[in-house]
Structures are given as C-alpha cells and as structure tokens.
Design a protein around this motif. Structure first.
Motif, mmCIF file in Angstrom:
data_model
loop_
_atom_site.group_PDB
_atom_site.id
_atom_site.type_symbol
_atom_site.label_atom_id
_atom_site.label_comp_id
_atom_site.label_asym_id
_atom_site.label_seq_id
_atom_site.Cartn_x
_atom_site.Cartn_y
_atom_site.Cartn_z
ATOM 1 N N LEU A 49 -54.513 29.647 35.476
ATOM 2 C CA LEU A 49 -53.849 29.031 34.155
ATOM 3 C C LEU A 49 -54.446 27.562 34.366
ATOM 4 C CD1 LEU A 49 -50.277 30.442 34.070
ATOM 5 C CD2 LEU A 49 -52.169 31.051 32.354
ATOM 6 N N GLY A 50 -55.115 27.013 35.337
ATOM 7 C CA GLY A 50 -55.450 25.905 35.358
ATOM 8 C C GLY A 50 -54.449 24.645 35.646
ATOM 9 N N GLU A 51 -53.403 25.107 36.129
ATOM 10 C CA GLU A 51 -52.171 24.325 36.379
ATOM 11 C C GLU A 51 -52.243 23.512 37.880
ATOM 12 O OE1 GLU A 51 -48.603 25.586 34.943
ATOM 13 O OE2 GLU A 51 -49.341 26.437 33.099
ATOM 14 N N LYS A 52 -53.309 22.619 37.961
ATOM 15 C CA LYS A 52 -53.629 22.516 39.309
ATOM 16 C C LYS A 52 -52.271 21.943 40.098
ATOM 17 C CE LYS A 52 -56.683 19.194 41.599
ATOM 18 N NZ LYS A 52 -57.686 18.152 41.559
ATOM 19 N N ASP A 53 -51.610 20.912 39.684
ATOM 20 C CA ASP A 53 -50.302 20.521 40.676
ATOM 21 C C ASP A 53 -49.391 21.521 40.610
ATOM 22 O OD1 ASP A 53 -51.697 17.858 40.308
ATOM 23 O OD2 ASP A 53 -50.438 17.207 38.378
ATOM 24 N N SER A 54 -49.316 22.240 39.779
ATOM 25 C CA SER A 54 -48.291 23.415 40.062
ATOM 26 C C SER A 54 -48.844 24.374 41.256
ATOM 27 C CB SER A 54 -47.868 24.250 38.910
ATOM 28 O OG SER A 54 -47.205 23.253 38.042
ATOM 29 N N ALA A 55 -50.065 24.856 41.124
ATOM 30 C CA ALA A 55 -50.650 25.680 42.180
ATOM 31 C C ALA A 55 -50.766 24.746 43.466
ATOM 32 C CB ALA A 55 -52.100 25.876 41.801
ATOM 33 N N TYR A 56 -51.063 23.687 43.630
ATOM 34 C CA TYR A 56 -50.912 23.174 44.863
ATOM 35 C C TYR A 56 -49.763 22.882 45.215
ATOM 36 C CZ TYR A 56 -55.629 21.484 45.234
ATOM 37 O OH TYR A 56 -57.144 21.340 45.338
ATOM 38 N N LYS A 57 -48.616 22.718 44.579
ATOM 39 C CA LYS A 57 -47.298 22.394 44.760
ATOM 40 C C LYS A 57 -46.619 23.844 45.448
ATOM 41 C CE LYS A 57 -42.781 21.235 43.288
ATOM 42 N NZ LYS A 57 -41.966 20.818 42.167
ATOM 43 N N GLN A 58 -46.989 24.908 44.906
ATOM 44 C CA GLN A 58 -46.432 26.241 45.058
ATOM 45 C C GLN A 58 -47.370 26.571 46.525
ATOM 46 O OE1 GLN A 58 -43.802 28.498 44.889
ATOM 47 N NE2 GLN A 58 -43.858 27.378 42.973
ATOM 48 N N THR A 86 -60.639 27.180 43.777
ATOM 49 C CA THR A 86 -60.482 27.044 42.341
ATOM 50 C C THR A 86 -60.619 25.756 41.844
ATOM 51 O OG1 THR A 86 -59.222 29.060 42.461
ATOM 52 C CG2 THR A 86 -59.018 27.790 40.492
ATOM 53 N N PHE A 87 -60.168 24.565 42.271
ATOM 54 C CA PHE A 87 -60.260 23.413 41.674
ATOM 55 C C PHE A 87 -61.211 22.422 42.025
ATOM 56 C CE2 PHE A 87 -55.851 24.936 40.730
ATOM 57 C CZ PHE A 87 -55.808 24.729 39.572
ATOM 58 N N GLY A 88 -62.126 22.842 42.737
ATOM 59 C CA GLY A 88 -63.286 22.347 43.377
ATOM 60 C C GLY A 88 -63.311 21.548 44.662
#
Length: 143
Positions: A49-58, A86-88
């Motif tokens: 979904l491109g939700e970088k902060d949430s992805a990293y946090k989880q 995914t986020f480079g």
C-alpha cells in the motif's frame, strides 16, 4: 493474494487485496499482539500500500517479538529485507540478505531459507538487481 497480484504486475489489484488484508490483519494483530505470523503479513500489506512508516514499524515489531528465537527471527529479518527493498533502502536489504545466506532459519517468504537461486529468480528482489553486491550474492553457492 496481494503479493501474487503484485508479482503479476496488477498493481491496482494488489493494492485492493492488500487493503482487504490490512483490515483483517490489523484486527488479528490487535487481538494477538504476541503472534508474529499475522504481523509479518501486515507489514507486507502496508508495503504494498506504500505505507512506509507502518510497514517498518510492523516489521521491526516482529523482529523484536522473535528476538530470542534463533530459527524464526531471521525470517522476520528476511521480511524486513523485503520491506527495505520495497522502499529503496537497497544497501540495508542486501546487508540482511548477505547475513541470511550464511545461517539456517525458517523463512517467511519461502519453504526454505533464501538461496542464491531464489535471489536470481524471485521478482520480489527486482529492485536490487542492478546492485553489484546483490549480483555477487546471486552468484555465490549456498554454504
């Protein structure tokens, strides 16, 4: 389903599936905060979904949950490598992958630990393909 659609190039379908999964996985994670399994998939859904902060946090939460589990913790690290790619953040992803190639563990993506052959073939790692360090990892034989 979201990952399969993403790999097939169906970005809108992947995002739709990830959104559906997110709702369910967030509920599971809330009800079972010590269960790493849904949390790994929630991190991937956030990434799609491109939700970088949430992805990293989880992803980092899962790594913390498995901090003392020598077999399963690397699977959480593998998931973090996927999020990084995914986020480079290729350097960080490659660093994690290099470590994973050296140890036995239970994968979060495959039925086996990551191998050079999987790195060469799996489109999940396409973002890393242009990096010479990643290319070298793809050529090394499993130890």
């Amino acid at each position: 389903m979201a990952s399969a659609r993403l790999l097939a190039g169906d970005i809108p379908g992947a995002k739709s599936s990830a959104e559906q999964a997110r709702k369910f996985l967030e509920m599971l994670c809330q009800n079972q905060p010590d269960n790493d399994f849904p949390a790994i998939f929630l991190a991937r859904a956030y990434a799609i979904l491109g939700e970088k902060d949430s992805a990293y946090k989880q992803a980092k939460r899962v790594t913390g949950l498995l901090q003392k589990d020598a077999i399963r913790r690397p699977g959480a690290e593998e998931n973090l490598a996927f999020i990084e790619a995914t986020f480079g953040d290729n350097a960080r992803a490659i660093s994690i992958i290099a470590h994973l190639l050296q140890i036995p563990y239970r994968s979060s993506l495959y039925a086996t630990p990551v191998t050079p052959a999987l790195l060469r073939l799996d489109p999940r790692w396409d973002a890393l393909r242009g990096d010479p360090t990643f290319q070298k990892l793809c050529q090394e034989k499993a130890r």
